[in-house]
Enzyme design. Structure first.
Site, PDB file in Angstrom:
ATOM      1  N   GLU A  56       0.838  -1.203   0.000  1.00 41.02           N
ATOM      2  CA  GLU A  56       0.000   0.000   0.000  1.00 41.02           C
ATOM      3  C   GLU A  56       0.875   1.256   0.000  1.00 41.02           C
ATOM      4  O   GLU A  56       1.672   1.433   0.909  1.00 41.02           O
ATOM      5  CB  GLU A  56      -0.921   0.001   1.221  1.00 41.02           C
ATOM      6  CG  GLU A  56      -1.911  -1.160   1.212  1.00 41.02           C
ATOM      7  CD  GLU A  56      -2.856  -1.154   2.413  1.00 41.02           C
ATOM      8  OE1 GLU A  56      -2.732  -0.262   3.292  1.00 41.02           O
ATOM      9  OE2 GLU A  56      -3.733  -2.024   2.486  1.00 41.02           O
ATOM     10  N   HIS A 102      -7.619   1.836   1.782  1.00 39.33           N
ATOM     11  CA  HIS A 102      -7.640   1.492   3.204  1.00 39.33           C
ATOM     12  C   HIS A 102      -8.465   2.512   3.996  1.00 39.33           C
ATOM     13  O   HIS A 102      -7.982   3.124   4.967  1.00 39.33           O
ATOM     14  CB  HIS A 102      -6.217   1.409   3.768  1.00 39.33           C
ATOM     15  CG  HIS A 102      -6.088   0.408   4.885  1.00 39.33           C
ATOM     16  ND1 HIS A 102      -5.043  -0.480   4.973  1.00 39.33           N
ATOM     17  CD2 HIS A 102      -6.877   0.151   5.962  1.00 39.33           C
ATOM     18  CE1 HIS A 102      -5.181  -1.228   6.057  1.00 39.33           C
ATOM     19  NE2 HIS A 102      -6.295  -0.860   6.675  1.00 39.33           N
ATOM     20  N   GLY A 136     -11.569   1.788   5.361  1.00 38.06           N
ATOM     21  CA  GLY A 136     -12.602   1.122   6.145  1.00 38.06           C
ATOM     22  C   GLY A 136     -12.900   1.806   7.467  1.00 38.06           C
ATOM     23  O   GLY A 136     -14.057   1.991   7.838  1.00 38.06           O
TER      24      GLY A 136
END
Length: 310
Positions: free
Chosen positions: A266, A285, A287
């Site tokens: 990432e 990312h 969430g």
């Protein structure tokens, strides 16, 4: 006596005022990650060398980091995943570890459900088509009355089940560590094995911790068992999925589509072939990246650290 603490998560500072209300009651020397990036192992070794406590996000806290942190007494995880912390070494060294339990449950579950719709209605692709001057309609599928298979039935998995039931989805789940039959009956969830989920589910969603047992739990063998019309969603950890196998499955029509909020690297390399596929969705990312979850994680991780240090 003054305690020195390190705060590493980038989003922590969006609700720093909430933490200040807690920290102001104690004598603290606070060091902050002002780089705007996840810290490297070498940076963690240097910054942790003389701190008493750490509020940590995704930054590495492996054996070398921990053994060089001579004064470290407490690690407060900003979130719930502990795979970046060597828990065995922490226990050996007498370092306390706590996670921010329940703080991002709803936010991750909401994103998961959102990705169901994004996949089943090809939302990212059709939006991009219209903005590029095309008016080509892609036929979608409804999520209602479909089967969702939840692999990992912890707090987030159960929240996904609760939301999915409101969409009239049939729910199957697998979790070898979950045994509350009364709760699953009340939620109308069928607890089963992974093979049945792979073979029957229209949507499969992962909510597992990353460890030796779960690393690449989705691979060429498991993908081959899924329905051609099925969708895979991963909002947990990128390493749960063998990304080469996923590329082949998506490219060759073994499954219909996949969406991930996490990736093994990432951000991914710009030339990554998986990212280029129309039937693959990748979000950065996000969430737990909501205003509400951020505030909850800041407050809980700050309280956890203070309780462990004082």
């Amino acid at each position: 006596m003054k305690k020195k603490i390190l705060i590493t998560p980038k989003s922590f500072f969006r609700a720093r005022d909430k933490a200040d209300e807690i920290f102001s009651q104690f004598d603290l020397d606070i060091v902050e990650n002002n780089t705007g990036k996840t810290l490297t192992k070498q940076q963690m070794i240097e910054l942790c060398s003389d701190v008493d406590g750490v509020i940590v996000g995704l930054d590495p806290m492996d054996e070398e980091v921990l053994r060089n942190a001579k004064n470290l007494k407490a690690i407060s995880k900003y979130g719930v995943g502990l795979d970046n912390i060597n828990l065995k070494v922490a226990e050996e060294l007498g370092i306390k570890v706590r996670k921010a339990e329940g703080t991002n449950t709803r936010s991750v579950a909401e994103l998961t459900i959102g990705l169901f719709f994004a996949l089943s209605r090809s939302i990212p692709k059709t939006v991009a088509d219209v903005k590029d001057g095309r008016w080509d309609r892609t036929i979608g599928t409804e999520v209602g009355a479909k089967i969702v298979g939840i692999i990992g039935f912890g707090a987030i998995g159960r929240e996904v089940a609760r939301m999915a039931s409101g969409l009239d989805m049939e729910i199957m789940a697998y979790d070898p560590y979950f045994s509350d039959a009364e709760l699953t009956k009340a939620m109308n969830v069928k607890m089963t094995n992974i093979d049945e989920i792979l073979e029957k589910a229209d949507f499969i969603t992962l909510h597992l911790p990353l460890n030796e047992e779960t690393n690449k739990i989705i691979n060429s063998k498991t993908l081959s068992k899924m329905k051609q019309t099925a969708y895979l969603v991963n909002t947990a950890r990128g390493e749960l999925v063998d990304e080469d196998a996923l590329y082949n499955a998506l490219k060759n029509g073994i499954i219909a589509g996949a969406a991930q909020d996490v990736f093994s690297q990432e951000p991914p390399d710009k030339q990554n072939k998986l990212v280029a596929l129309d039937n693959f969705i990748l979000t950065p990312h996000i969430g737990a990246y909501t205003k509400e979850a951020t505030e909850r994680m800041v407050i809980t991780s700050a309280k956890n650290l203070i309780e462990m240090l004082f």
